[in-house]
Design a protein around this motif. Structure first.
Motif, PDB file in Angstrom:
ATOM      1  N   ALA A   1       0.839  -1.200   0.000  1.00 26.95           N
ATOM      2  CA  ALA A   1       0.000   0.000   0.000  1.00 26.95           C
ATOM      3  C   ALA A   1       0.874   1.250   0.000  1.00 26.95           C
ATOM      4  CB  ALA A   1      -0.911  -0.010   1.226  1.00 26.95           C
ATOM      5  N   TRP A   2       0.461   2.253  -0.787  1.00 25.40           N
ATOM      6  CA  TRP A   2       1.213   3.498  -0.947  1.00 25.40           C
ATOM      7  C   TRP A   2       0.263   4.685  -0.902  1.00 25.40           C
ATOM      8  CZ3 TRP A   2       6.537   3.593  -1.833  1.00 25.40           C
ATOM      9  CH2 TRP A   2       7.135   2.338  -2.054  1.00 25.40           C
ATOM     10  N   ARG A   3       0.797   5.825  -0.529  1.00 25.65           N
ATOM     11  CA  ARG A   3       0.044   7.086  -0.539  1.00 25.65           C
ATOM     12  C   ARG A   3       0.901   8.105  -1.277  1.00 25.65           C
ATOM     13  NH1 ARG A   3      -2.983   9.624   4.601  1.00 25.65           N
ATOM     14  NH2 ARG A   3      -4.026  11.325   3.514  1.00 25.65           N
ATOM     15  N   SER A   4       0.292   8.807  -2.233  1.00 25.20           N
ATOM     16  CA  SER A   4       1.082   9.775  -2.989  1.00 25.20           C
ATOM     17  C   SER A   4       0.370  11.120  -3.091  1.00 25.20           C
ATOM     18  CB  SER A   4       1.385   9.249  -4.393  1.00 25.20           C
ATOM     19  OG  SER A   4       0.220   9.227  -5.186  1.00 25.20           O
TER      20      SER A   4
ATOM     21  N   SER B   1       9.915   5.085  -0.715  1.00 23.60           N
ATOM     22  CA  SER B   1       9.270   6.196  -1.414  1.00 23.60           C
ATOM     23  C   SER B   1       9.538   6.072  -2.904  1.00 23.60           C
ATOM     24  CB  SER B   1       9.767   7.544  -0.891  1.00 23.60           C
ATOM     25  OG  SER B   1      11.127   7.720  -1.193  1.00 23.60           O
ATOM     26  N   TYR B   2       8.809   6.859  -3.686  1.00 27.76           N
ATOM     27  CA  TYR B   2       9.053   6.908  -5.122  1.00 27.76           C
ATOM     28  C   TYR B   2       8.660   8.271  -5.667  1.00 27.76           C
ATOM     29  CZ  TYR B   2       4.034   6.162  -5.967  1.00 27.76           C
ATOM     30  OH  TYR B   2       2.672   6.282  -5.992  1.00 27.76           O
ATOM     31  N   ASP B   3       9.179   8.583  -6.840  1.00 24.73           N
ATOM     32  CA  ASP B   3       8.774   9.744  -7.619  1.00 24.73           C
ATOM     33  C   ASP B   3       8.271   9.210  -8.950  1.00 24.73           C
ATOM     34  OD1 ASP B   3       9.435  12.055  -5.937  1.00 24.73           O
ATOM     35  OD2 ASP B   3      11.475  11.265  -6.088  1.00 24.73           O
ATOM     36  N   SER B   4       7.282   9.895  -9.521  1.00 25.65           N
ATOM     37  CA  SER B   4       6.716   9.403 -10.768  1.00 25.65           C
ATOM     38  C   SER B   4       6.205  10.533 -11.640  1.00 25.65           C
ATOM     39  CB  SER B   4       5.572   8.419 -10.479  1.00 25.65           C
ATOM     40  OG  SER B   4       4.476   9.096  -9.903  1.00 25.65           O
ATOM     41  N   THR B   5       5.975  10.195 -12.903  1.00 24.27           N
ATOM     42  CA  THR B   5       5.289  11.077 -13.838  1.00 24.27           C
ATOM     43  C   THR B   5       4.026  10.341 -14.282  1.00 24.27           C
ATOM     44  OG1 THR B   5       6.543  10.215 -15.711  1.00 24.27           O
ATOM     45  CG2 THR B   5       7.385  12.212 -14.645  1.00 24.27           C
ATOM     46  N   ILE B   6       2.966  11.100 -14.482  1.00 28.09           N
ATOM     47  CA  ILE B   6       1.669  10.521 -14.835  1.00 28.09           C
ATOM     48  C   ILE B   6       1.137  11.222 -16.078  1.00 28.09           C
ATOM     49  CG2 ILE B   6      -0.714  10.130 -14.087  1.00 28.09           C
ATOM     50  CD1 ILE B   6       0.309  10.264 -11.180  1.00 28.09           C
TER      51      ILE B   6
ATOM     52  N   ALA C   1       1.221  15.014 -14.934  1.00 30.07           N
ATOM     53  CA  ALA C   1       1.398  15.248 -13.505  1.00 30.07           C
ATOM     54  C   ALA C   1       2.713  14.659 -13.029  1.00 30.07           C
ATOM     55  CB  ALA C   1       0.246  14.621 -12.717  1.00 30.07           C
ATOM     56  N   THR C   2       3.136  15.127 -11.865  1.00 26.90           N
ATOM     57  CA  THR C   2       4.231  14.504 -11.135  1.00 26.90           C
ATOM     58  C   THR C   2       3.662  14.047  -9.799  1.00 26.90           C
ATOM     59  OG1 THR C   2       4.918  16.626 -10.207  1.00 26.90           O
ATOM     60  CG2 THR C   2       6.044  15.893 -12.214  1.00 26.90           C
ATOM     61  N   ALA C   3       4.273  13.029  -9.225  1.00 31.05           N
ATOM     62  CA  ALA C   3       3.778  12.508  -7.948  1.00 31.05           C
ATOM     63  C   ALA C   3       4.952  12.067  -7.086  1.00 31.05           C
ATOM     64  CB  ALA C   3       2.822  11.341  -8.175  1.00 31.05           C
TER      65      ALA C   3
END
Length: 168
Positions: free
Chosen positions: A37-40, A136-141, A159-161
């Protein structure tokens, strides 16, 4: 002499069996590193979601490669959670693609009992880079929007997250 040769074969076979039992099991290619489970926090720079402030996603990445996502804006307008799939594309790099359905309000108060009607869907494609510590992570959407016939419509965006692992 035959007895000696057989004994050596048994010892060699037992040695290989012991070594195989001591070797660590390989991690599945689907990447347990992302399972859980993750929260961003999500920030859209363009598209229909760009004006949304404090957007958050909750995810569950399942070991089999499926995922469920829900946001703190799922009730405005009412939409169900998003469902999709994810996969590892490189070490600490993942791709997720998930779909949600959109709704439109009833045309008048008299029609309110019919509820919010289907309006189409959205498809989110996310590229995730997991931090070295796995917490943790960083992402582009990328968001693509579609009408009820599946034809592209305006409103998509980028988006970025930044996500953090949920836990106790």
């Amino acid at each position: 002499m035959a007895k000696s040769r057989t004994s050596r074969r048994v010892i060699v076979a037992l040695g290989f069996a012991w070594l195989a039992g001591c070797a660590p099991a390989p991690e599945p290619a689907s990447g347990p590193a992302l399972v859980g489970a993750w929260r961003s926090t999500v920030l859209f720079s363009a598209g229909v979601l760009a004006p949304v402030e404090h957007l958050e996603f909750l995810y569950v990445f399942n070991a089999g490669g499926t995922l469920t996502e829900s946001s703190n804006y799922d009730a405005m307008p009412p939409v169900p959670p998003a469902y999709g799939e994810w996969r590892a594309i490189a070490p600490d790099e993942f791709e997720a693609k998930y779909t949600f359905f959109t709704t439109t309000p009833p045309p008048d108060l008299k029609s309110l009992s019919s509820g919010w009607l289907p309006a189409g869907s959205g498809v989110l494609t996310e590229r995730i880079h997991l931090a070295a510590d796995g917490r943790s992570y960083d992402s582009t959407i990328t968001l693509e929007m579609f009408d009820t016939a599946g034809k592209p419509v305006a409103g998509g965006g980028e988006a970025t997250a930044h996500g953090t692992r949920a836990g106790f």
